[in-house]
Structure formats: structure tokens, C-alpha cells
Design a protein around this motif. Structure first.
Motif, short mmCIF file in Angstrom:
data_model
loop_
_atom_site.label_atom_id
_atom_site.label_comp_id
_atom_site.label_asym_id
_atom_site.label_seq_id
_atom_site.Cartn_x
_atom_site.Cartn_y
_atom_site.Cartn_z
N THR A 67 -27.04 22.81 -12.30
CA THR A 67 -26.94 21.73 -13.28
C THR A 67 -27.59 20.43 -12.77
O THR A 67 -27.70 19.47 -13.52
N ARG A 68 -28.02 20.42 -11.51
CA ARG A 68 -28.63 19.22 -10.93
C ARG A 68 -30.15 19.30 -10.91
O ARG A 68 -30.81 18.51 -10.22
N ALA A 69 -30.74 20.21 -11.67
CA ALA A 69 -32.19 20.41 -11.66
C ALA A 69 -32.95 19.12 -12.02
O ALA A 69 -33.87 18.71 -11.31
N TYR A 70 -32.60 18.50 -13.13
CA TYR A 70 -33.28 17.28 -13.57
C TYR A 70 -33.09 16.16 -12.55
O TYR A 70 -34.05 15.46 -12.20
N ALA A 71 -31.87 16.00 -12.08
CA ALA A 71 -31.60 14.94 -11.10
C ALA A 71 -32.37 15.17 -9.81
O ALA A 71 -32.84 14.21 -9.18
N PHE A 72 -32.50 16.41 -9.39
CA PHE A 72 -33.25 16.74 -8.18
C PHE A 72 -34.70 16.30 -8.33
O PHE A 72 -35.28 15.68 -7.43
N ASP A 73 -35.31 16.61 -9.48
CA ASP A 73 -36.70 16.22 -9.72
C ASP A 73 -36.85 14.71 -9.80
O ASP A 73 -37.86 14.15 -9.34
N MET A 74 -35.88 14.04 -10.38
CA MET A 74 -35.98 12.61 -10.61
C MET A 74 -35.71 11.76 -9.37
O MET A 74 -36.37 10.74 -9.15
N TRP A 75 -34.73 12.15 -8.56
CA TRP A 75 -34.20 11.24 -7.55
C TRP A 75 -34.44 11.64 -6.10
O TRP A 75 -34.23 10.82 -5.20
N MET A 76 -34.88 12.87 -5.83
CA MET A 76 -35.03 13.28 -4.43
C MET A 76 -36.06 12.45 -3.68
O MET A 76 -35.93 12.23 -2.48
N LYS A 77 -37.10 12.02 -4.36
CA LYS A 77 -38.14 11.24 -3.68
C LYS A 77 -38.07 9.75 -4.01
O LYS A 77 -38.98 8.99 -3.69
#
Length: 204
Positions: free
Chosen positions: A10-20
């Protein structure tokens, strides 16, 4: 603990948005009513900081996002959580102590007393690498209105800070700050955790 594919969570979008993101941490402030902790602690001879840590663990264990954490460039899923506390050691410095969370308050208290005593004497940190650790720092001797934790780029763990509680006529209040990595959870998850924390304190 195990690595999971972000796109399958469920964290797919957040991973793409915030990891970098250069600053992916978010901080909330909340004033808690800790009257119950003070009352139970005095009646049972239990430490305020220990009871706060246990209530934090109780609340966090009810929010599934606490069991995932970005580590390096990976998303790691954990089976257990722990609560960290900062310990004043025999050298006049501070050491870090991870306490495994359990629903059993008697067991948690025994672990808390044993581990903090051991760390104060040895001046060596106690780290639980197989658990998702919630950091805490209780500055109980100081009046502070809030604090924002440092983002090192190494540790992405959620972190709570508080100072001295304040007594009023009808309640004892404690201002806390809660910092979290946006990849791990959204604002709604963090707000739910803080609401659950108040509920756990009230029913202690």
C-alpha cells in the motif's frame, strides 16, 4: 524482517514520491493528557517514561504502517516492533536502548528496568536490528514546547520527543512531537497513531 517490493504494498505511491526527497520527514505536535500515567505510576511504583514507552508500543502495534520502514533504498517489513529510550550512562553521557515491545506490561517493565540498568553500567548501546524501532527521547527535567528531530539520511525510524509534563487543576498535560518518514506512513496514519496513544493512556 524481510525486503518487500514497494509496488506490491500500500506504500507504492509514497515510495515513488518520497524515497528520493531531500527532506522526507514530517513532524506532528500534540498535547496529550497524561494524568492517568502519573496516577498509575505513583500508585504502582512504575516509571513515567516506561509507561509512556509501553503505551507508544501499544498504539503503534495497531497501525500496520509501523511494521514497514524504508531502509537504504529498500522497503523492509518487520514482524515485531521495539521502543527505544535514551539512557544516561555512568560516563555522564547517553546511550541508546531498544526495548522489545510486548502487550504484557509486567514483562515490558522487567525488560525496561533490566536493559536500561545494563546500558547505564556498560555504556554500550542495545540495538534490535530485527525489529522496527520507534525512537523516543524524554527530556523530563526541561520545559519545552516542542522539538523537531534531525534527519540524518541514515535512520528513517519514527521518533517521539517530549519534555516535562505540566500539571493543571484537572489534568496533567504533555506536549509531544512525532516525526515520521513519509514513505512509511501518511499524515492520516500518524494522526490515528497519536489518537490511539491517547486512548491507550486513558485505559492504562
Amino acid at each position: 524482517m524481510r525486503e518487500v517490493k514497494p509496488q506490491e504494498t500500500t506504500r507504492a505511491y509514497a515510495f515513488d514520491m518520497w524515497m528520493k526527497a531531500p527532506m522526507p520527514m514530517v513532524t506532528f505536535f500534540k498535547t496529550l493528557d497524561v494524568s492517568r500515567i502519573v496516577k498509575v505510576g505513583r500508585r504502582k511504583g512504575l516509571r513515567f517514561n516506561m509507561l509512556m514507552c509501553w503505551c507508544i508500543g501499544r498504539a503503534a502495534s495497531q497501525v500496520k504502517e509501523f511494521f514497514m520502514l524504508p531502509v537504504g533504498d529498500k522497503l523492509i517489513e518487520y514482524d515485531t516492533i521495539a521502543v527505544n529510550t535514551i539512557v544516561a550512562n555512568n560516563k555522564g553521557e547517553v546511550s541508546s536502548c531498544d526495548i522489545p515491545f510486548t502487550d504484557d506490561l509486567t514483562v515490558f517493565n522487567a525488560d525496561y528496568l533490566r536493559l536500561t540498568r545494563q546500558i547505564a553500567e556498560t555504556c554500550e548501546n542495545h540495538d534490535l536490528i530485527d525489529s522496527m524501532v520507534i525512537g523516543t527521547s524524554g527530556l523530563a527535567q526541561f520545559d519545552i514546547d516542542g522539538a523537531v528531530g534531525m534527519y540524518s539520511g541514515i535512520f528513517n525510524n519514527p521518533f517521539m520527543i517530549w519534555g516535562r509534563y505540566r500539571k493543571g487543576w484537572f489534568r496533567t498535560a504533555l506536549m509531544v512531537s512525532f516525526q515520521f518518514h513519509h514513505t512509511q506512513m501518511d499524515g492520516a496514519h500518524a494522526a490515528r497513531f497519536l489518537d490511539l496513544l491517547q486512548k491507550e493512556i486513558n485505559k492504562l
